[in-house]
Design a protein around this motif. Structure first.
Motif, mmCIF file in Angstrom:
data_model
loop_
_atom_site.group_PDB
_atom_site.id
_atom_site.type_symbol
_atom_site.label_atom_id
_atom_site.label_comp_id
_atom_site.label_asym_id
_atom_site.label_seq_id
_atom_site.Cartn_x
_atom_site.Cartn_y
_atom_site.Cartn_z
ATOM 1 N N THR A 165 -7.355 1.042 86.699
ATOM 2 C CA THR A 165 -7.256 2.596 87.786
ATOM 3 C C THR A 165 -6.071 1.999 87.628
ATOM 4 O O THR A 165 -4.979 2.825 87.860
ATOM 5 N N THR A 166 -5.772 0.882 88.486
ATOM 6 C CA THR A 166 -4.820 0.273 88.722
ATOM 7 C C THR A 166 -3.904 -0.028 88.200
ATOM 8 O O THR A 166 -4.356 -1.709 87.351
ATOM 9 N N LYS A 167 -2.701 0.198 87.883
ATOM 10 C CA LYS A 167 -1.724 -1.129 87.276
ATOM 11 C C LYS A 167 -0.492 -2.024 87.477
ATOM 12 O O LYS A 167 -0.352 -2.306 89.173
ATOM 13 N N ALA A 199 0.763 -4.679 92.675
ATOM 14 C CA ALA A 199 0.093 -3.291 91.500
ATOM 15 C C ALA A 199 1.382 -2.371 91.954
ATOM 16 O O ALA A 199 2.163 -2.111 92.946
ATOM 17 N N GLU A 200 0.899 -1.202 92.053
ATOM 18 C CA GLU A 200 1.328 0.201 92.359
ATOM 19 C C GLU A 200 1.625 0.210 94.120
ATOM 20 O O GLU A 200 0.996 -0.128 94.229
ATOM 21 N N TYR A 243 -8.015 -3.518 87.123
ATOM 22 C CA TYR A 243 -6.748 -3.388 87.250
ATOM 23 C C TYR A 243 -7.098 -3.587 85.668
ATOM 24 O O TYR A 243 -7.244 -4.141 84.868
#
Length: 159
Positions: free
Chosen positions: A37-39, A67-68, A127
């Motif tokens: 879900t997290t870039k 990350a974001e 991720y």
């Protein structure tokens, strides 16, 4: 004819429950992997080269993974590919620290060897690696299709 009773659908409701296939989701956990879900991406690249004796040098690659929301990514596994002289290979996976940074030492090379460094893998559960946001390197995104490799040469001599 047959001795077993013939089953015919009835239009009259029965009080006996009938087993039907379930179409309701169960609460049992699925064995499917969770969706990332997290870039995350490479925010910083620094290359140091250290002399090893008078005939060899060793590149040290320093990366910072974020990350974001500027979150530092701890425990991401980083692997890079390299080639130089007559050798090539991949680094052993190395985990990022709490700061999101990781130092990766490449093998020692002859002073005349030019080393190329390329992307292999950056991974962490939940991720997803998003290289399109990597730091700019030589006016393009690091390890992108426009800049797939980084070139490393022997250390500059002190004057």
């Amino acid at each position: 004819p047959s001795s077993s009773p013939l089953i015919v659908p009835s239009s009259i409701p029965s009080s006996t429950p009938v087993s039907l296939p379930r179409s309701i989701p169960s609460s049992t956990p699925s064995l499917m992997p969770s969706v990332a879900t997290t870039k995350m991406w490479i925010k910083k690249l620094r290359i140091a080269t250290k002399m090893k004796g008078s005939t060899k040098y060793q590149p040290i690659i320093k990366l910072k993974i974020v990350a974001e929301r500027k979150q530092k990514v701890q425990n991401a596994s980083v692997t890079l590919d390299w080639a130089g002289g007559s050798k090539s290979g991949a680094t052993k996976p190395k985990l990022t620290k709490k700061s999101g940074s990781v130092n990766i030492k490449l093998p020692k090379f002859q002073l005349a060897d030019v080393v190329t460094l390329s992307f292999n893998d950056i991974s962490k559960d939940e991720y997803v690696y998003h290289g399109a946001k990597n730091v700019l390197y030589d006016d393009c995104r690091l390890f992108s299709t426009e800049c797939p490799v980084v070139t490393i040469r022997k250390p500059e001599e002190d004057n």
